[in-house]
Scaffold this motif. Structure first.
Motif, PDB file in Angstrom:
ATOM      1  N   MET A 172       4.415 -22.107  14.396  1.00  0.00           N
ATOM      2  CA  MET A 172       4.082 -22.665  13.092  1.00  0.00           C
ATOM      3  C   MET A 172       5.309 -23.266  12.440  1.00  0.00           C
ATOM      4  SD  MET A 172       3.699 -19.119  10.870  1.00  0.00           S
ATOM      5  CE  MET A 172       3.874 -19.878   9.239  1.00  0.00           C
ATOM      6  N   SER A 173       5.074 -24.018  11.374  1.00  0.00           N
ATOM      7  CA  SER A 173       6.168 -24.595  10.601  1.00  0.00           C
ATOM      8  C   SER A 173       6.459 -23.719   9.392  1.00  0.00           C
ATOM      9  CB  SER A 173       5.795 -26.004  10.131  1.00  0.00           C
ATOM     10  OG  SER A 173       6.726 -26.482   9.181  1.00  0.00           O
ATOM     11  N   ALA A 174       7.729 -23.640   9.031  1.00  0.00           N
ATOM     12  CA  ALA A 174       8.114 -22.862   7.854  1.00  0.00           C
ATOM     13  C   ALA A 174       7.518 -23.462   6.579  1.00  0.00           C
ATOM     14  CB  ALA A 174       9.631 -22.794   7.735  1.00  0.00           C
ATOM     15  N   SER A 175       7.016 -24.679   6.667  1.00  0.00           N
ATOM     16  CA  SER A 175       6.400 -25.285   5.473  1.00  0.00           C
ATOM     17  C   SER A 175       5.226 -24.454   4.990  1.00  0.00           C
ATOM     18  CB  SER A 175       5.940 -26.718   5.783  1.00  0.00           C
ATOM     19  OG  SER A 175       4.961 -26.725   6.803  1.00  0.00           O
ATOM     20  N   ALA A 176       4.575 -23.727   5.908  1.00  0.00           N
ATOM     21  CA  ALA A 176       3.445 -22.880   5.509  1.00  0.00           C
ATOM     22  C   ALA A 176       3.879 -21.793   4.538  1.00  0.00           C
ATOM     23  CB  ALA A 176       2.810 -22.245   6.745  1.00  0.00           C
ATOM     24  N   LEU A 177       5.121 -21.344   4.676  1.00  0.00           N
ATOM     25  CA  LEU A 177       5.628 -20.283   3.809  1.00  0.00           C
ATOM     26  C   LEU A 177       5.988 -20.805   2.424  1.00  0.00           C
ATOM     27  CD1 LEU A 177       7.946 -18.563   6.446  1.00  0.00           C
ATOM     28  CD2 LEU A 177       5.570 -18.002   5.883  1.00  0.00           C
ATOM     29  N   HIS A 178       6.030 -22.128   2.280  1.00  0.00           N
ATOM     30  CA  HIS A 178       6.370 -22.740   0.994  1.00  0.00           C
ATOM     31  C   HIS A 178       5.169 -23.445   0.371  1.00  0.00           C
ATOM     32  CE1 HIS A 178      10.738 -22.056   1.545  1.00  0.00           C
ATOM     33  NE2 HIS A 178      10.450 -22.230   2.826  1.00  0.00           N
ATOM     34  N   THR A 179       4.033 -23.385   1.054  1.00  0.00           N
ATOM     35  CA  THR A 179       2.793 -23.927   0.494  1.00  0.00           C
ATOM     36  C   THR A 179       2.052 -22.786  -0.175  1.00  0.00           C
ATOM     37  OG1 THR A 179       2.644 -25.599   2.242  1.00  0.00           O
ATOM     38  CG2 THR A 179       0.622 -25.107   1.028  1.00  0.00           C
ATOM     39  N   ARG A 180       2.005 -22.792  -1.496  1.00  0.00           N
ATOM     40  CA  ARG A 180       1.453 -21.653  -2.225  1.00  0.00           C
ATOM     41  C   ARG A 180      -0.067 -21.675  -2.153  1.00  0.00           C
ATOM     42  NH1 ARG A 180       2.779 -20.857  -8.471  1.00  0.00           N
ATOM     43  NH2 ARG A 180       1.124 -22.439  -8.632  1.00  0.00           N
ATOM     44  N   SER A 268       7.145 -27.710  25.187  1.00  0.00           N
ATOM     45  CA  SER A 268       8.382 -28.339  24.725  1.00  0.00           C
ATOM     46  C   SER A 268       8.748 -27.886  23.321  1.00  0.00           C
ATOM     47  CB  SER A 268       8.229 -29.863  24.754  1.00  0.00           C
ATOM     48  OG  SER A 268       9.372 -30.501  24.223  1.00  0.00           O
ATOM     49  N   SER A 269       7.744 -27.852  22.437  1.00  0.00           N
ATOM     50  CA  SER A 269       8.003 -27.445  21.063  1.00  0.00           C
ATOM     51  C   SER A 269       8.433 -25.987  20.984  1.00  0.00           C
ATOM     52  CB  SER A 269       6.749 -27.665  20.207  1.00  0.00           C
ATOM     53  OG  SER A 269       7.006 -27.370  18.858  1.00  0.00           O
ATOM     54  N   SER A 270       7.829 -25.129  21.812  1.00  0.00           N
ATOM     55  CA  SER A 270       8.200 -23.712  21.828  1.00  0.00           C
ATOM     56  C   SER A 270       9.638 -23.537  22.308  1.00  0.00           C
ATOM     57  CB  SER A 270       7.246 -22.926  22.740  1.00  0.00           C
ATOM     58  OG  SER A 270       5.929 -22.966  22.238  1.00  0.00           O
ATOM     59  N   THR A 271      10.042 -24.372  23.266  1.00  0.00           N
ATOM     60  CA  THR A 271      11.413 -24.310  23.771  1.00  0.00           C
ATOM     61  C   THR A 271      12.412 -24.687  22.691  1.00  0.00           C
ATOM     62  OG1 THR A 271      10.669 -24.846  26.008  1.00  0.00           O
ATOM     63  CG2 THR A 271      12.993 -25.206  25.521  1.00  0.00           C
ATOM     64  N   ARG A 272      12.035 -25.655  21.841  1.00  0.00           N
ATOM     65  CA  ARG A 272      12.926 -26.106  20.775  1.00  0.00           C
ATOM     66  C   ARG A 272      12.909 -25.191  19.561  1.00  0.00           C
ATOM     67  NH1 ARG A 272      13.950 -31.634  20.737  1.00  0.00           N
ATOM     68  NH2 ARG A 272      15.231 -31.176  18.905  1.00  0.00           N
ATOM     69  N   ALA A 273      11.878 -24.369  19.436  1.00  0.00           N
ATOM     70  CA  ALA A 273      11.756 -23.488  18.266  1.00  0.00           C
ATOM     71  C   ALA A 273      12.720 -22.317  18.363  1.00  0.00           C
ATOM     72  CB  ALA A 273      10.322 -22.972  18.151  1.00  0.00           C
ATOM     73  N   PRO A 274      13.105 -21.747  17.216  1.00  0.00           N
ATOM     74  CA  PRO A 274      13.967 -20.562  17.236  1.00  0.00           C
ATOM     75  C   PRO A 274      13.312 -19.413  18.000  1.00  0.00           C
ATOM     76  CG  PRO A 274      13.876 -21.500  15.035  1.00  0.00           C
ATOM     77  CD  PRO A 274      12.829 -22.204  15.843  1.00  0.00           C
ATOM     78  N   HIS A 275      14.132 -18.543  18.558  1.00  0.00           N
ATOM     79  CA  HIS A 275      13.639 -17.341  19.241  1.00  0.00           C
ATOM     80  C   HIS A 275      12.809 -16.518  18.254  1.00  0.00           C
ATOM     81  CE1 HIS A 275      13.810 -13.310  21.073  1.00  0.00           C
ATOM     82  NE2 HIS A 275      13.978 -13.957  22.223  1.00  0.00           N
ATOM     83  N   PRO A 276      11.778 -15.815  18.739  1.00  0.00           N
ATOM     84  CA  PRO A 276      10.957 -14.991  17.827  1.00  0.00           C
ATOM     85  C   PRO A 276      11.773 -14.070  16.932  1.00  0.00           C
ATOM     86  CG  PRO A 276       9.902 -15.126  19.954  1.00  0.00           C
ATOM     87  CD  PRO A 276      11.236 -15.809  20.105  1.00  0.00           C
ATOM     88  N   ASP A 277      12.839 -13.477  17.445  1.00  0.00           N
ATOM     89  CA  ASP A 277      13.663 -12.588  16.609  1.00  0.00           C
ATOM     90  C   ASP A 277      14.301 -13.357  15.461  1.00  0.00           C
ATOM     91  OD1 ASP A 277      13.060 -10.406  18.151  1.00  0.00           O
ATOM     92  OD2 ASP A 277      14.846 -10.532  19.398  1.00  0.00           O
ATOM     93  N   THR A 278      14.730 -14.591  15.737  1.00  0.00           N
ATOM     94  CA  THR A 278      15.325 -15.420  14.688  1.00  0.00           C
ATOM     95  C   THR A 278      14.271 -15.879  13.700  1.00  0.00           C
ATOM     96  OG1 THR A 278      16.983 -16.222  16.263  1.00  0.00           O
ATOM     97  CG2 THR A 278      16.671 -17.507  14.249  1.00  0.00           C
ATOM     98  N   SER A 279      13.069 -16.145  14.209  1.00  0.00           N
ATOM     99  CA  SER A 279      11.990 -16.591  13.337  1.00  0.00           C
ATOM    100  C   SER A 279      11.627 -15.535  12.293  1.00  0.00           C
ATOM    101  CB  SER A 279      10.753 -16.931  14.164  1.00  0.00           C
ATOM    102  OG  SER A 279      10.992 -18.069  14.982  1.00  0.00           O
ATOM    103  N   LYS A 280      11.804 -14.266  12.639  1.00  0.00           N
ATOM    104  CA  LYS A 280      11.480 -13.197  11.700  1.00  0.00           C
ATOM    105  C   LYS A 280      12.301 -13.309  10.412  1.00  0.00           C
ATOM    106  CE  LYS A 280      10.402 -10.030  15.491  1.00  0.00           C
ATOM    107  NZ  LYS A 280      10.854  -8.825  16.226  1.00  0.00           N
ATOM    108  N   GLU A 281      13.519 -13.852  10.544  1.00  0.00           N
ATOM    109  CA  GLU A 281      14.388 -13.961   9.371  1.00  0.00           C
ATOM    110  C   GLU A 281      13.773 -14.880   8.314  1.00  0.00           C
ATOM    111  OE1 GLU A 281      18.146 -15.275  10.807  1.00  0.00           O
ATOM    112  OE2 GLU A 281      18.449 -13.527  12.133  1.00  0.00           O
ATOM    113  N   ALA A 282      12.959 -15.851   8.762  1.00  0.00           N
ATOM    114  CA  ALA A 282      12.335 -16.777   7.809  1.00  0.00           C
ATOM    115  C   ALA A 282      11.298 -16.075   6.942  1.00  0.00           C
ATOM    116  CB  ALA A 282      11.691 -17.939   8.561  1.00  0.00           C
ATOM    117  N   LEU A 283      10.861 -14.894   7.361  1.00  0.00           N
ATOM    118  CA  LEU A 283       9.819 -14.166   6.642  1.00  0.00           C
ATOM    119  C   LEU A 283      10.401 -13.219   5.598  1.00  0.00           C
ATOM    120  CD1 LEU A 283       7.592 -13.300   9.728  1.00  0.00           C
ATOM    121  CD2 LEU A 283       7.222 -15.127   8.049  1.00  0.00           C
ATOM    122  N   GLU A 284      11.704 -13.084   5.586  1.00  0.00           N
ATOM    123  CA  GLU A 284      12.334 -12.168   4.619  1.00  0.00           C
ATOM    124  C   GLU A 284      12.373 -12.786   3.221  1.00  0.00           C
ATOM    125  OE1 GLU A 284      12.983  -9.157   5.324  1.00  0.00           O
ATOM    126  OE2 GLU A 284      12.533  -9.398   7.453  1.00  0.00           O
TER     127      GLU A 284
END
Length: 284
Positions: A172-180, A268-284
């Motif tokens: 997913m895109s982090a934009s979802a976390l900023h769409t209220r 391809s997109s999954s390869t370019r995306a941050p690792h799942p562990d790094t992605s968790k930081e976006a949820l903090e």
């Protein structure tokens, strides 16, 4: 390509495939099998491709022609009878989108579901409050009771997928976390649930950051790939494009190139995306 194309019941596909295997094992051609039915040669091909309903009388005749014993015939017809019963989702059928009704039996048998969501939290990870608020914003044509039923169905889908240990790989895109959606309380609860889901075995969550470069799925509508653990059952790819509630559906039997191309974009997109562990930081 057909929007909201109807698809056969998954259990019927399995039985139709079994009929094809038994015919080949018996050394009969489709025309020879059709002769046993007293039907046109295309009839057996349509039966084996699950393009027509499985009639118990025809199935009994075919199994007999293939040399099946009484016990095997009884077992097969029993499975056919069970496959003809309404699916577990039947109570919510009236509020489901057409493409969902066609694919629910496949989702219920899927071993892995891959998701790309460009702007919102993926449906299979949404909270009840988020899902309801989203319907209120995007589906004003629905009555409050219908929205409530759609939320109930989504929660039932999530629960069943967890119970059957279907692996989910969500991108997913982090934009979802900023769409209220539904206000701050709804979004806070949604982030909390995403954090918990990211720790759950069997679920992979990757989040493309807002400041990241373009990737293979940039500008591509929401996608879902369903894969069943049976080589005879084709993968299904769903692209939610156009009016809300509609989708394009392809499978590897009839549109292999399209499904493969979208799957490669996901890879391809999954390869370019941050690792799942790094992605968790976006949820903090």
């Amino acid at each position: 390509m057909a929007r909201e194309r109807s698809g056969p019941n998954f259990a019927h596909v399995v039985l139709a495939t079994r009929l094809r295997i038994l015919r080949k094992a018996a050394g009969l051609s489709p025309q020879q099998a059709a002769d046993a039915l007293g039907a046109h040669g295309d009839t057996v091909r349509r039966i084996e491709q699950a393009k027509t309903s499985l009639d118990a009388g025809q199935v009994h005749t075919l199994l007999t022609a293939y040399g099946a014993g009484a016990e095997e015939i009884e077992d097969f017809l029993g499975k056919l009878s069970a496959a003809s019963l309404p699916g577990w989702w039947h109570p919510w059928r009236a509020v489901m989108d057409t493409w969902q009704r066609d694919l629910m039996s496949v989702e219920s048998a899927a071993r892995i579901i891959r998701i790309w969501e460009p702007a919102l939290v993926p449906a299979l990870l949404r909270t009840p409050a988020y899902a309801r608020a989203l319907d209120e914003a995007l589906r004003p044509d629905l009555a409050p009771a219908e929205m409530e039923q759609r939320t109930e169905l989504l929660m039932a889908r999530q629960e069943r997928l967890r119970a059957q240990r279907t692996r989910i790989w969500a991108l997913m895109s982090a934009s979802a976390l900023h769409t209220r959606v539904g206000g701050e309380e709804v979004m806070a609860e949604q982030r909390k649930v995403l954090r918990a889901e990211a720790e759950r075995p069997g679920l992979t969550l990757q989040i493309h950051p807002l400041t990241g470069p373009p990737h293979a799925l940039t500008g591509i509508p929401a996608l879902t790939l369903y894969r069943v653990e049976s080589p005879e059952i084709p993968d299904r790819m769903v692209r939610e494009a156009g009016p809300v509630g509609t989708a394009d559906v392809w499978d590897t039997d009839t549109a292999a190139t399209t499904v493969t191309n979208y799957r490669l974009l996901m890879d391809s997109s999954s390869t370019r995306a941050p690792h799942p562990d790094t992605s968790k930081e976006a949820l903090e």
